[in-house]
Design a protein around this motif. Structure first.
Motif, PDB file in Angstrom:
ATOM      1  N   ILE A   2     -17.906-102.026 -29.987  1.00  0.00           N
ATOM      2  CA  ILE A   2     -17.255-101.414 -28.829  1.00  0.00           C
ATOM      3  C   ILE A   2     -16.247-100.406 -29.343  1.00  0.00           C
ATOM      4  N   ILE A   3     -16.290 -99.185 -28.829  1.00  0.00           N
ATOM      5  CA  ILE A   3     -15.335 -98.154 -29.222  1.00  0.00           C
ATOM      6  C   ILE A   3     -14.510 -97.780 -27.998  1.00  0.00           C
ATOM      7  N   THR A   4     -13.203 -98.010 -28.076  1.00  0.00           N
ATOM      8  CA  THR A   4     -12.331 -97.594 -26.983  1.00  0.00           C
ATOM      9  C   THR A   4     -11.716 -96.250 -27.349  1.00  0.00           C
ATOM     10  N   ILE A   5     -11.597 -95.390 -26.355  1.00  0.00           N
ATOM     11  CA  ILE A   5     -10.994 -94.078 -26.591  1.00  0.00           C
ATOM     12  C   ILE A   5      -9.816 -93.882 -25.641  1.00  0.00           C
ATOM     13  N   SER A   6      -8.628 -93.845 -26.206  1.00  0.00           N
ATOM     14  CA  SER A   6      -7.436 -93.467 -25.455  1.00  0.00           C
ATOM     15  C   SER A   6      -7.230 -91.986 -25.732  1.00  0.00           C
ATOM     16  N   ARG A   7      -6.668 -91.257 -24.760  1.00  0.00           N
ATOM     17  CA  ARG A   7      -6.591 -89.817 -24.957  1.00  0.00           C
ATOM     18  C   ARG A   7      -5.455 -89.197 -24.161  1.00  0.00           C
ATOM     19  N   GLU A   8      -4.874 -88.152 -24.741  1.00  0.00           N
ATOM     20  CA  GLU A   8      -3.930 -87.342 -23.998  1.00  0.00           C
ATOM     21  C   GLU A   8      -4.729 -86.496 -23.009  1.00  0.00           C
ATOM     22  N   THR A   9      -4.168 -86.269 -21.836  1.00  0.00           N
ATOM     23  CA  THR A   9      -4.840 -85.436 -20.844  1.00  0.00           C
ATOM     24  C   THR A   9      -5.037 -84.031 -21.402  1.00  0.00           C
ATOM     25  N   GLY A  10      -6.252 -83.519 -21.277  1.00  0.00           N
ATOM     26  CA  GLY A  10      -6.535 -82.179 -21.758  1.00  0.00           C
ATOM     27  C   GLY A  10      -6.912 -82.110 -23.220  1.00  0.00           C
ATOM     28  N   SER A  11      -6.980 -83.261 -23.899  1.00  0.00           N
ATOM     29  CA  SER A  11      -7.325 -83.260 -25.328  1.00  0.00           C
ATOM     30  C   SER A  11      -8.837 -83.287 -25.550  1.00  0.00           C
ATOM     31  N   GLY A  12      -9.594 -83.606 -24.509  1.00  0.00           N
ATOM     32  CA  GLY A  12     -11.051 -83.659 -24.653  1.00  0.00           C
ATOM     33  C   GLY A  12     -11.582 -85.036 -25.010  1.00  0.00           C
ATOM     34  N   GLY A  13     -10.779 -86.072 -24.812  1.00  0.00           N
ATOM     35  CA  GLY A  13     -11.207 -87.432 -25.154  1.00  0.00           C
ATOM     36  C   GLY A  13     -12.450 -87.887 -24.405  1.00  0.00           C
ATOM     37  N   HIS A  14     -12.557 -87.506 -23.136  1.00  0.00           N
ATOM     38  CA  HIS A  14     -13.742 -87.860 -22.343  1.00  0.00           C
ATOM     39  C   HIS A  14     -14.990 -87.244 -22.969  1.00  0.00           C
ATOM     40  N   THR A  15     -14.886 -85.963 -23.327  1.00  0.00           N
ATOM     41  CA  THR A  15     -16.024 -85.256 -23.928  1.00  0.00           C
ATOM     42  C   THR A  15     -16.415 -85.874 -25.262  1.00  0.00           C
ATOM     43  N   VAL A  16     -15.414 -86.221 -26.071  1.00  0.00           N
ATOM     44  CA  VAL A  16     -15.684 -86.877 -27.359  1.00  0.00           C
ATOM     45  C   VAL A  16     -16.432 -88.188 -27.117  1.00  0.00           C
ATOM     46  N   GLY A  17     -15.967 -88.967 -26.150  1.00  0.00           N
ATOM     47  CA  GLY A  17     -16.616 -90.238 -25.842  1.00  0.00           C
ATOM     48  C   GLY A  17     -18.051 -90.057 -25.398  1.00  0.00           C
ATOM     49  N   LYS A  18     -18.290 -89.040 -24.580  1.00  0.00           N
ATOM     50  CA  LYS A  18     -19.640 -88.757 -24.083  1.00  0.00           C
ATOM     51  C   LYS A  18     -20.564 -88.355 -25.237  1.00  0.00           C
ATOM     52  N   LEU A  19     -20.071 -87.471 -26.109  1.00  0.00           N
ATOM     53  CA  LEU A  19     -20.860 -87.059 -27.285  1.00  0.00           C
ATOM     54  C   LEU A  19     -21.177 -88.252 -28.176  1.00  0.00           C
ATOM     55  N   LEU A  20     -20.179 -89.081 -28.370  1.00  0.00           N
ATOM     56  CA  LEU A  20     -20.319 -90.261 -29.215  1.00  0.00           C
ATOM     57  C   LEU A  20     -21.393 -91.193 -28.674  1.00  0.00           C
TER      58      LEU A  20
END
Length: 198
Positions: A2-20
């Protein structure tokens, strides 16, 4: 895993998670958690989206003091939302091989040996530019900067209230990546390399 991704708003964390998720063939969860919690609680998704990982300073003070006006209890049932999110996230994790974005999943799944916690951040200038691209606007830097700062503060406040810890603090995470230096694809590849080393 399981990989959890916390992210600053606007950093692209959602996109990184989707690519991953695409690269690893893992199931991806972000807004899907919001929808599940809303269904379970029988309330509007917007309420979960806005209050499932954010809390105003005033709400923090009210809840810590134990005095919550009745209208606020009805308006934002933070405790009930948190309990429902915990159940949903734990259930998701039990299925294995997934990416979970936000909602304090790093804390909720603490103690499990099959979890990697990642924090995605970037400097403010790059985050502002990313929001401009996303919104299709030019200028408005001051408005965007204030909104990003407010979102970071509300996530910090929420995390502090429910975990007693500090959101974004390096010891909470297995890996912290600067998406202002690395591209989103490079961030995903670095996480995959880290997974392979464990």
């Amino acid at each position: 895993m399981i990989i959890t991704i916390s992210r600053e708003t606007g950093s692209g964390g959602h996109t990184v998670g989707k690519l991953l998720a695409e690269k690893l063939g893992y199931t991806f969860y972000d807004k899907e958690i919001v929808a599940s919690v809303a269904r379970e609680m029988g309330i509007d998704e917007k309420l979960i989206l806005e209050n499932g990982e954010n809390m105003s300073d005033q709400d923090y003070i009210d809840m810590k003091s134990g005095f919550i006006p009745h209208y606020k209890e009805a308006e934002v049932p933070y405790e009930e939302i948190k309990e429902a999110q915990d159940r949903v996230i734990k259930s998701i994790a039990d299925k294995g091989n997934c990416i979970i974005v936000g909602r304090g999943a790093d804390f909720i799944l603490r103690g499990r040996s099959d979890v990697i916690n990642v924090f995605i951040h970037a400097d403010m200038e790059r985050r502002v530019r990313r929001v401009q691209r996303h919104e299709g606007v030019t200028g408005q830097e001051e408005r965007i900067r204030k909104e990003l700062e407010e979102k970071d503060r509300s996530r910090t406040t929420y995390y502090r209230y429910f975990t007693g810890g500090e959101w974004g603090k390096v010891e909470n995470y297995t890996l912290s990546l600067d998406a202002g230096i690395f591209t989103k694809t490079q961030c995903a590849e670095l996480i995959i390399k880290a997974v392979g080393m464990l």
